[in-house]
Design a protein around this motif. Structure first.
Motif, PDB file in Angstrom:
ATOM      1  N   LYS A 423     -21.397 -20.642  10.658  1.00  0.00           N
ATOM      2  CA  LYS A 423     -21.986 -21.952  10.468  1.00  0.00           C
ATOM      3  C   LYS A 423     -22.691 -22.295  12.019  1.00  0.00           C
ATOM      4  CE  LYS A 423     -21.921 -26.858   9.283  1.00  0.00           C
ATOM      5  NZ  LYS A 423     -20.879 -27.810   8.547  1.00  0.00           N
ATOM      6  N   GLU A 424     -21.828 -22.052  12.873  1.00  0.00           N
ATOM      7  CA  GLU A 424     -22.434 -22.420  14.050  1.00  0.00           C
ATOM      8  C   GLU A 424     -23.511 -21.441  14.786  1.00  0.00           C
ATOM      9  OE1 GLU A 424     -19.422 -21.883  13.348  1.00  0.00           O
ATOM     10  OE2 GLU A 424     -18.434 -23.840  13.395  1.00  0.00           O
ATOM     11  N   GLU A 425     -23.634 -20.224  14.271  1.00  0.00           N
ATOM     12  CA  GLU A 425     -24.611 -19.286  14.697  1.00  0.00           C
ATOM     13  C   GLU A 425     -25.714 -18.932  13.453  1.00  0.00           C
ATOM     14  OE1 GLU A 425     -24.259 -18.749  17.597  1.00  0.00           O
ATOM     15  OE2 GLU A 425     -22.156 -19.231  17.949  1.00  0.00           O
ATOM     16  N   HIS A 426     -25.087 -18.259  12.410  1.00  0.00           N
ATOM     17  CA  HIS A 426     -26.055 -17.910  11.402  1.00  0.00           C
ATOM     18  C   HIS A 426     -26.787 -19.047  10.864  1.00  0.00           C
ATOM     19  CE1 HIS A 426     -23.500 -14.414  11.988  1.00  0.00           C
ATOM     20  NE2 HIS A 426     -24.534 -13.890  11.738  1.00  0.00           N
ATOM     21  N   GLY A 427     -25.722 -20.092  10.564  1.00  0.00           N
ATOM     22  CA  GLY A 427     -26.216 -21.351   9.969  1.00  0.00           C
ATOM     23  C   GLY A 427     -27.234 -22.308  10.791  1.00  0.00           C
ATOM     24  N   VAL A 428     -27.048 -22.198  11.970  1.00  0.00           N
ATOM     25  CA  VAL A 428     -28.104 -23.081  12.783  1.00  0.00           C
ATOM     26  C   VAL A 428     -29.451 -22.289  12.828  1.00  0.00           C
ATOM     27  CG1 VAL A 428     -28.671 -23.774  15.144  1.00  0.00           C
ATOM     28  CG2 VAL A 428     -26.407 -23.942  14.295  1.00  0.00           C
ATOM     29  N   PHE A 429     -29.280 -20.881  12.857  1.00  0.00           N
ATOM     30  CA  PHE A 429     -30.581 -20.165  12.779  1.00  0.00           C
ATOM     31  C   PHE A 429     -31.261 -20.322  11.625  1.00  0.00           C
ATOM     32  CE2 PHE A 429     -32.951 -16.142  12.066  1.00  0.00           C
ATOM     33  CZ  PHE A 429     -33.576 -16.111  13.140  1.00  0.00           C
ATOM     34  N   LEU A 430     -30.669 -20.235  10.457  1.00  0.00           N
ATOM     35  CA  LEU A 430     -31.335 -20.468   9.002  1.00  0.00           C
ATOM     36  C   LEU A 430     -31.734 -21.837   8.834  1.00  0.00           C
ATOM     37  CD1 LEU A 430     -31.796 -19.369   6.207  1.00  0.00           C
ATOM     38  CD2 LEU A 430     -29.387 -19.937   5.632  1.00  0.00           C
ATOM     39  N   GLU A 431     -30.871 -22.911   9.374  1.00  0.00           N
ATOM     40  CA  GLU A 431     -31.318 -24.242   9.060  1.00  0.00           C
ATOM     41  C   GLU A 431     -32.708 -24.537   9.758  1.00  0.00           C
ATOM     42  OE1 GLU A 431     -28.487 -27.017  10.693  1.00  0.00           O
ATOM     43  OE2 GLU A 431     -29.018 -28.308   9.048  1.00  0.00           O
ATOM     44  N   HIS A 432     -32.925 -23.703  11.106  1.00  0.00           N
ATOM     45  CA  HIS A 432     -34.143 -23.985  11.594  1.00  0.00           C
ATOM     46  C   HIS A 432     -35.396 -23.695  10.872  1.00  0.00           C
ATOM     47  CE1 HIS A 432     -36.968 -24.024  14.904  1.00  0.00           C
ATOM     48  NE2 HIS A 432     -37.375 -22.822  14.503  1.00  0.00           N
ATOM     49  N   PHE A 433     -35.322 -22.313  10.016  1.00  0.00           N
ATOM     50  CA  PHE A 433     -36.129 -22.132   9.323  1.00  0.00           C
ATOM     51  C   PHE A 433     -36.411 -22.991   7.982  1.00  0.00           C
ATOM     52  CE2 PHE A 433     -35.400 -18.482  11.821  1.00  0.00           C
ATOM     53  CZ  PHE A 433     -36.725 -17.947  12.066  1.00  0.00           C
ATOM     54  N   MET A 434     -35.383 -23.480   7.356  1.00  0.00           N
ATOM     55  CA  MET A 434     -35.306 -24.283   6.397  1.00  0.00           C
ATOM     56  C   MET A 434     -36.001 -25.778   6.586  1.00  0.00           C
ATOM     57  SD  MET A 434     -34.114 -22.981   3.563  1.00  0.00           S
ATOM     58  CE  MET A 434     -33.948 -24.301   2.659  1.00  0.00           C
ATOM     59  N   LEU A 435     -35.947 -26.140   7.808  1.00  0.00           N
ATOM     60  CA  LEU A 435     -36.698 -27.107   8.215  1.00  0.00           C
ATOM     61  C   LEU A 435     -38.050 -27.201   8.370  1.00  0.00           C
ATOM     62  CD1 LEU A 435     -33.949 -28.807  10.775  1.00  0.00           C
ATOM     63  CD2 LEU A 435     -34.482 -29.600   8.314  1.00  0.00           C
TER      64      LEU A 435
END
Length: 508
Positions: A423-435
């Motif tokens: 979550k702290e790595e891949h999740g932050v990366f993915l969330e950036h694109f989702m936003l």
């Protein structure tokens, strides 16, 4: 395009993206709508020189699609009609505020003007607090919860739509119900800013009407009864009351150069003394002028500004016409309308792609978007590095730029199936694109590295499927779908990617 037309276009997209099995609209229905809309748009383009041909086509096609479904499903016509609850609220709430303001100062003796009237003082103080918040927020935009008006507007709109959907439940085909639920969520997000300004306009107008009602009450009672001006307090003496009133009426006395009042005059107006009607009108005028200066005029100006922004956003509603769904429709209406090659932008995370995998991505982009597709492979983002700044803003088509760019671009964060999602790595990366661009996002998971590592070991397929399930569950936490590909052999890849692209593109 305007808000009304945009609503129908987005509703059309939700219906077609959901109706993959063509239960609601057959392929003939869609082709007929495309052909008829193209002809109607060509006619309208002669009279509407400012509107781009692509927008006119989409608007006409949406009208035809929605009309066709409404004819087949009468219950849908109730939803398809434009429900302008904001107009009703914008009229009803200020009127109620005016009536409440006219009644609020009637609590107490109707024959006296209380210089320390709690309702009038509360109106002034509350509005001053609001102005202070607006000023601080203008200086420090991150101060407080600036999303509050949008959140309230979103809840109000969501409540109205939820009530309408509950009435229609059971009367709509399953696919149509799913499409409307998807549309509701998307439309609430798209209109959040516009509805925020609507709510601001209504609240500012209501505040101005509340103060105006109190002013009307003061003067109407003064016409029909004899006022006795005065004050009384258990804890305040004449000096303190004089200070409060001097501060309260300072803007009016300074602006209009009115004479002030002494402590002795204030002490003489205490209700424990012999009351005199003389000077009652003076205090009514002071209170009325203060309310006009500090409440009615500022709130009216704020309401006018919010209304101007609302009108502007409503007339020039932004829709991203570069998504695959709109790309396919616009090409069908006018192939010359889209001059830019569709692009597949790939952002690898924490692993490098060799030449073979890059070639496979190129083939994948052409397989998904056509032979003219262009692969834009970005540099790999290292483990733990920030993703901000990676995705460049995608031009959006609005009525203001006349739709000169209808760029189709699919943004693909690419992960390695070998990695364990965090979550702290891949999740932050993915969330950036989702936003950034949720309508253009397609998450890719490359299984080739893990497949090579496992080789022909016993249980390798089982371990592969377990890891795929783990990634899919992880992506679902961010409301994204994991699309598994084998960048060593695309033929071995599942149909996940095609299905996701069809979801983005709809059935055009």
């Amino acid at each position: 395009m305007n808000e009304s037309a945009a609503r129908e276009v987005v509703l059309m997209r939700s219906i077609e993206q959901t109706d993959q099995s063509h239960q609601l609209l057959s392929q003939d229905d869609r082709q007929y709508a495309t052909k008829s809309a193209r002809e109607l748009a060509q006619w309208d383009a002669v009279d509407s020189k400012d509107a781009p041909m692509s927008e006119l086509f989409l608007i006409k096609r949406a009208e035809l699609i929605i009309k066709k479904i409404a004819e087949r499903t009468p219950a849908f016509s109730t939803y398809a009609r434009k429900h302008n609850g904001w107009h009703t609220l914008g009229v009803a709430l200020p009127i109620l505020a005016l009536l409440f303001g006219a009644l609020v100062d009637r609590v107490g003796d109707p024959h006296r003007v209380d210089l320390l009237s709690a309702p009038l003082l509360l109106i002034v103080v509350w509005n001053l607090i609001v102005y202070l918040y607006l000023l601080l927020h203008a200086v420090w935009p991150d101060l407080g919860k600036s999303w509050l008006p949008r959140a309230i507007a979103g809840r109000a709109n969501a409540g109205r739509l939820s009530h309408l959907m509950s009435r229609l439940r059971g009367k709509l085909p399953q696919n149509l119900g799913i499409a409307l639920a998807q549309f509701n969520a998307e439309w609430l997000h798209m209109t959040a800013r516009l509805n925020g300004y609507r709510l601001r306009r209504i609240l500012h107008s209501s505040a101005a009407c509340l103060a105006a009602g109190a002013i009307l009450s003061l003067y109407m009672r003064g016409l029909l009864s004899q006022y006795h001006a005065g004050w009384e307090s258990t804890f305040l003496n004449a000096d303190q009351v004089h200070g409060i009133l001097s501060l309260l009426f300072a803007p009016v006395t300074l602006l209009f150069q009115l004479p002030g009042f002494s402590v002795e005059e204030v002490r003489a107006l205490q209700f424990t003394n012999v009351a005199s009607p003389d000077g009652g009108a003076r205090w009514v005028h002071l209170y009325a002028a203060t309310l006009v200066l500090l409440v009615v005029l500022p709130r009216a100006l704020l309401a006018a500004y919010a209304g101007w922004r609302e009108s502007r956003l409503s007339r020039h509603f932004t829709i991203d016409l570069g998504t695959p769904y709109f790309h396919k429709l616009i090409v069908a209406s006018d192939p010359a309308a889209v001059r830019l090659s569709p692009k597949l932008q790939v952002y690898p995370y924490s692993f490098q792609l060799d030449v073979l995998r890059q070639q496979q991505l190129t083939l994948l982009s052409r397989r998904l978007l056509g032979e003219q597709a262009e692969l834009q492979l970005q540099g790999s983002t290292g483990y733990g590095e920030a993703a901000s700044g990676l995705v460049q803003p995608i031009p959006q088509t609005t009525a203001e730029n006349h739709g000169t760019r209808n760029e189709t671009r699919i943004v693909c964060p690419l992960f390695n199936l070998s990695a364990t999602p965090e979550k702290e790595e891949h999740g932050v990366f993915l969330e950036h694109f989702m936003l950034q661009h949720p309508q253009r996002l397609m998450v890719l998971i490359d299984e080739s590295g893990l497949r090579e590592r496992l080789g022909n070991q016993a249980g390798s397929e089982s371990r592969l499927h377990e890891r795929i399930a783990l990634w899919r569950q992880f992506c679902s936490l961010y409301q994204a779908k994991a699309n598994v590909v084998d960048l060593n052999d695309l033929a071995r890849s599942s149909d996940d990617v095609e299905r996701s692209l069809n979801k983005l593109a709809g059935a055009a």
